[in-house]
Motif scaffolding. Structure first.
Motif, PDB file in Angstrom:
ATOM      1  N   LEU A 117      29.051  43.400   9.690  1.00  0.00           N
ATOM      2  CA  LEU A 117      28.217  42.849  10.757  1.00  0.00           C
ATOM      3  C   LEU A 117      29.067  42.240  11.874  1.00  0.00           C
ATOM      4  CD1 LEU A 117      25.326  41.167   8.715  1.00  0.00           C
ATOM      5  CD2 LEU A 117      25.198  43.239  10.111  1.00  0.00           C
ATOM      6  N   VAL A 118      30.101  41.525  11.499  1.00  0.00           N
ATOM      7  CA  VAL A 118      30.970  40.902  12.511  1.00  0.00           C
ATOM      8  C   VAL A 118      31.680  41.973  13.332  1.00  0.00           C
ATOM      9  CG1 VAL A 118      33.048  39.514  12.852  1.00  0.00           C
ATOM     10  CG2 VAL A 118      31.295  38.750  11.238  1.00  0.00           C
ATOM     11  N   ALA A 119      32.234  42.980  12.653  1.00  0.00           N
ATOM     12  CA  ALA A 119      32.951  44.044  13.361  1.00  0.00           C
ATOM     13  C   ALA A 119      32.006  44.816  14.281  1.00  0.00           C
ATOM     14  CB  ALA A 119      33.607  44.984  12.353  1.00  0.00           C
ATOM     15  N   GLY A 120      30.812  45.140  13.765  1.00  0.00           N
ATOM     16  CA  GLY A 120      29.851  45.869  14.581  1.00  0.00           C
ATOM     17  C   GLY A 120      29.385  45.067  15.784  1.00  0.00           C
ATOM     18  N   TRP A 121      29.173  43.766  15.598  1.00  0.00           N
ATOM     19  CA  TRP A 121      28.744  42.903  16.694  1.00  0.00           C
ATOM     20  C   TRP A 121      29.805  42.837  17.790  1.00  0.00           C
ATOM     21  CZ3 TRP A 121      30.712  38.212  18.580  1.00  0.00           C
ATOM     22  CH2 TRP A 121      29.887  37.554  19.509  1.00  0.00           C
ATOM     23  N   ILE A 122      31.064  42.707  17.405  1.00  0.00           N
ATOM     24  CA  ILE A 122      32.154  42.668  18.388  1.00  0.00           C
ATOM     25  C   ILE A 122      32.203  43.973  19.176  1.00  0.00           C
ATOM     26  CG2 ILE A 122      34.668  42.606  18.668  1.00  0.00           C
ATOM     27  CD1 ILE A 122      34.762  40.699  16.257  1.00  0.00           C
ATOM     28  N   TYR A 123      32.064  45.087  18.468  1.00  0.00           N
ATOM     29  CA  TYR A 123      32.105  46.395  19.146  1.00  0.00           C
ATOM     30  C   TYR A 123      30.918  46.541  20.089  1.00  0.00           C
ATOM     31  CZ  TYR A 123      32.413  51.428  19.836  1.00  0.00           C
ATOM     32  OH  TYR A 123      32.511  52.677  20.390  1.00  0.00           O
ATOM     33  N   ALA A 124      29.739  46.065  19.679  1.00  0.00           N
ATOM     34  CA  ALA A 124      28.557  46.144  20.534  1.00  0.00           C
ATOM     35  C   ALA A 124      28.739  45.311  21.803  1.00  0.00           C
ATOM     36  CB  ALA A 124      27.324  45.669  19.761  1.00  0.00           C
ATOM     37  N   ARG A 125      29.379  44.158  21.669  1.00  0.00           N
ATOM     38  CA  ARG A 125      29.642  43.316  22.841  1.00  0.00           C
ATOM     39  C   ARG A 125      30.581  44.025  23.816  1.00  0.00           C
ATOM     40  NH1 ARG A 125      26.800  38.793  24.040  1.00  0.00           N
ATOM     41  NH2 ARG A 125      28.686  37.740  24.787  1.00  0.00           N
ATOM     42  N   ILE A 126      31.544  44.736  23.258  1.00  0.00           N
ATOM     43  CA  ILE A 126      32.506  45.442  24.106  1.00  0.00           C
ATOM     44  C   ILE A 126      31.839  46.609  24.838  1.00  0.00           C
ATOM     45  CG2 ILE A 126      34.590  46.872  24.080  1.00  0.00           C
ATOM     46  CD1 ILE A 126      35.580  45.161  21.733  1.00  0.00           C
ATOM     47  N   LYS A 127      31.008  47.355  24.117  1.00  0.00           N
ATOM     48  CA  LYS A 127      30.395  48.565  24.679  1.00  0.00           C
ATOM     49  C   LYS A 127      29.064  48.291  25.380  1.00  0.00           C
ATOM     50  CE  LYS A 127      31.991  52.060  24.234  1.00  0.00           C
ATOM     51  NZ  LYS A 127      33.003  52.790  25.018  1.00  0.00           N
ATOM     52  N   GLY A 128      28.464  47.150  25.107  1.00  0.00           N
ATOM     53  CA  GLY A 128      27.258  46.770  25.819  1.00  0.00           C
ATOM     54  C   GLY A 128      25.976  47.447  25.366  1.00  0.00           C
ATOM     55  N   PHE A 129      25.799  47.680  24.069  1.00  0.00           N
ATOM     56  CA  PHE A 129      24.534  48.218  23.579  1.00  0.00           C
ATOM     57  C   PHE A 129      23.867  47.198  22.667  1.00  0.00           C
ATOM     58  CE2 PHE A 129      27.844  49.769  20.653  1.00  0.00           C
ATOM     59  CZ  PHE A 129      27.358  49.332  19.426  1.00  0.00           C
ATOM     60  N   ARG A 130      22.579  47.443  22.365  1.00  0.00           N
ATOM     61  CA  ARG A 130      21.808  46.503  21.557  1.00  0.00           C
ATOM     62  C   ARG A 130      22.205  46.628  20.084  1.00  0.00           C
ATOM     63  NH1 ARG A 130      15.608  47.128  23.281  1.00  0.00           N
ATOM     64  NH2 ARG A 130      16.150  49.343  23.215  1.00  0.00           N
ATOM     65  N   PHE A 131      22.868  45.621  19.606  1.00  0.00           N
ATOM     66  CA  PHE A 131      23.464  45.659  18.267  1.00  0.00           C
ATOM     67  C   PHE A 131      22.416  45.728  17.166  1.00  0.00           C
ATOM     68  CE2 PHE A 131      25.069  42.964  14.664  1.00  0.00           C
ATOM     69  CZ  PHE A 131      25.910  43.922  14.128  1.00  0.00           C
ATOM     70  N   LEU A 132      21.435  44.844  17.189  1.00  0.00           N
ATOM     71  CA  LEU A 132      20.466  44.769  16.097  1.00  0.00           C
ATOM     72  C   LEU A 132      19.654  46.053  15.960  1.00  0.00           C
ATOM     73  CD1 LEU A 132      19.138  41.099  16.309  1.00  0.00           C
ATOM     74  CD2 LEU A 132      20.703  42.086  14.637  1.00  0.00           C
ATOM     75  N   ARG A 133      19.367  46.711  17.058  1.00  0.00           N
ATOM     76  CA  ARG A 133      18.624  47.965  16.990  1.00  0.00           C
ATOM     77  C   ARG A 133      19.411  49.017  16.209  1.00  0.00           C
ATOM     78  NH1 ARG A 133      14.452  50.534  19.692  1.00  0.00           N
ATOM     79  NH2 ARG A 133      14.667  52.786  19.982  1.00  0.00           N
ATOM     80  N   GLN A 134      20.712  49.098  16.479  1.00  0.00           N
ATOM     81  CA  GLN A 134      21.547  50.069  15.771  1.00  0.00           C
ATOM     82  C   GLN A 134      21.732  49.684  14.303  1.00  0.00           C
ATOM     83  OE1 GLN A 134      22.443  52.980  17.155  1.00  0.00           O
ATOM     84  NE2 GLN A 134      21.192  52.213  18.870  1.00  0.00           N
ATOM     85  N   VAL A 135      21.857  48.393  14.046  1.00  0.00           N
ATOM     86  CA  VAL A 135      22.001  47.937  12.658  1.00  0.00           C
ATOM     87  C   VAL A 135      20.760  48.299  11.851  1.00  0.00           C
ATOM     88  CG1 VAL A 135      22.177  45.913  11.164  1.00  0.00           C
ATOM     89  CG2 VAL A 135      23.619  46.093  13.175  1.00  0.00           C
ATOM     90  N   ASP A 136      19.595  48.183  12.457  1.00  0.00           N
ATOM     91  CA  ASP A 136      18.362  48.543  11.756  1.00  0.00           C
ATOM     92  C   ASP A 136      18.383  50.005  11.325  1.00  0.00           C
ATOM     93  OD1 ASP A 136      17.302  46.039  11.861  1.00  0.00           O
ATOM     94  OD2 ASP A 136      15.834  46.458  13.429  1.00  0.00           O
ATOM     95  N   TYR A 137      18.893  50.863  12.193  1.00  0.00           N
ATOM     96  CA  TYR A 137      19.014  52.276  11.833  1.00  0.00           C
ATOM     97  C   TYR A 137      19.982  52.467  10.671  1.00  0.00           C
ATOM     98  CZ  TYR A 137      16.563  53.956  16.044  1.00  0.00           C
ATOM     99  OH  TYR A 137      15.621  54.244  16.999  1.00  0.00           O
ATOM    100  N   ILE A 138      21.115  51.778  10.731  1.00  0.00           N
ATOM    101  CA  ILE A 138      22.161  51.971   9.719  1.00  0.00           C
ATOM    102  C   ILE A 138      21.716  51.488   8.347  1.00  0.00           C
ATOM    103  CG2 ILE A 138      24.482  51.280   9.002  1.00  0.00           C
ATOM    104  CD1 ILE A 138      25.271  51.236  11.953  1.00  0.00           C
ATOM    105  N   VAL A 139      21.145  50.279   8.280  1.00  0.00           N
ATOM    106  CA  VAL A 139      20.844  49.692   6.969  1.00  0.00           C
ATOM    107  C   VAL A 139      19.716  50.412   6.250  1.00  0.00           C
ATOM    108  CG1 VAL A 139      21.679  47.407   7.640  1.00  0.00           C
ATOM    109  CG2 VAL A 139      19.253  47.968   7.907  1.00  0.00           C
TER     110      VAL A 139
END
Length: 325
Positions: A117-139
């Motif tokens: 979660l921490v790694a994905g959140w950092i990457y989302a901040r860098i790339k500028g996409f909605r993190f939680l939406r993508q996490v919902d797909y992954i989990v």
């Protein structure tokens, strides 16, 4: 007549005898591949424009790397010799011991979740996409992949459960033996039809807890998330992050109760004994004996409830305020 199962003698942890490739590693490759395939399927089906293919692939890779780092660090801090690793930090990710390749012995699932979660959140901040939406797909697909991981543990004959007299209990060759000088050992041995002489060391049958986890934390949780929670997300227009909360709560719930069948680490034992018992960790004695893993599961469930409330109230409130403006 024995009233238990023997660990299948035909199971070999190595894919081929002349190469150091274990089925355990193959199972984890299948686990990651399955989780990614289900993630990519959802992105394609929903035709989301939030993220392109290259970014989604890199997000998954970054999350896996964060998972491995978090799982290892968590294991070292909470389940290993933290003092040793604090003075020898280079050994945390060093895969050799005494000149022999051993990989990374000791990985914590709970730490893996935090790391991913921490790694994905950092990457989302860098790339500028909605993190939680993508996490919902992954989990939504992770539990099905997780099933392969626990099957890998079973093939390795590791993470076995507590001693049991159940007819499906299994004798794991690598499990420690117990002295028949102990009354409880004789009682289990007699119940299971094990022949012994007083003073013998016997390897008692145990719960195949890896398979319990593969079924409940893997298959059952996947079916709940995929066929119940996903439709609920659409029907009630739940906010991004809701599926993550369902996953975290579901895993914590199933894992908490399965831990009663799984033996705690011998050097840690129980962290809570509400009944004053807890002498023999190889046996289930009381629901009041709580392991460290169960404490983390409780934290997961509480965190999931808080997350669900926050994502489904705060964002609605923000939208309402912006609408008034």
């Amino acid at each position: 007549m024995p009233l238990y199962l023997e660990f299948p003698s035909w199971i070999d942890p190595y894919v081929v005898s002349f190469l150091p490739i274990r089925w355990y590693a193959v199972m984890y490759v299948l686990a990651f591949a399955t989780a990614y395939a289900l993630y990519a399927y959802q992105l394609k089906r929903d035709r989301t424009r939030d993220i392109d293919d290259d970014t989604s692939q890199m997000l998954f890779i970054v999350a896996v790397i964060g998972l491995l780092i978090g799982a290892r660090i968590f294991s070292v801090l909470f389940y290993g010799d933290a003092r040793y690793y604090l003075t020898h930090p280079w050994m945390i990710f060093w895969p050799f011991r005494n000149g022999r390749f051993v990989g990374l012995p000791g990985m914590s699932y709970h730490g893996g979740v935090v790391g991913a979660l921490v790694a994905g959140w950092i990457y989302a901040r860098i790339k500028g996409f909605r993190f939680l939406r993508q996490v919902d797909y992954i989990v939504a697909g992770i539990p099905l992949g997780y099933t392969f991981g626990r099957i890998g543990n079973f093939i390795n004959g590791e993470l076995y459960g507590r001693v049991s007299s159940a007819p499906w209990a299994m004798v794991f060759p690598s499990a420690p033996s117990f002295s028949t000088n102990e009354e409880w050992v004789r009682r289990i041995a007699d119940a299971q039809g094990i022949q012994y002489v007083i003073g013998d060391m016997v390897n008692l049958p145990r719960h195949p807890s890896q398979l319990y986890e593969a079924f409940f934390e893997g298959i059952v949780l996947f079916l709940i998330l995929w066929f119940i929670c996903r439709p609920l997300m659409r029907r009630y227009a739940l906010k991004p992050g809701s599926m993550l909360s369902f996953y975290i709560f579901g895993y914590g719930f199933f894992r908490f109760f399965i831990e009663y069948c799984r033996q705690p680490d011998a050097d840690i034992g129980y962290v809570i004994t509400l009944t004053g018992e807890g002498g023999e960790i190889a046996l289930f004695e009381s629901f009041g004996n709580i392991s460290k893993g169960q404490v983390f599961c409780l934290v997961m469930m509480v965190s999931a409830i808080i997350l669900f409330i926050v994502v489904n109230t705060r964002r609605a409130g923000c939208r309402s305020r912006s609408g008034k403006g």
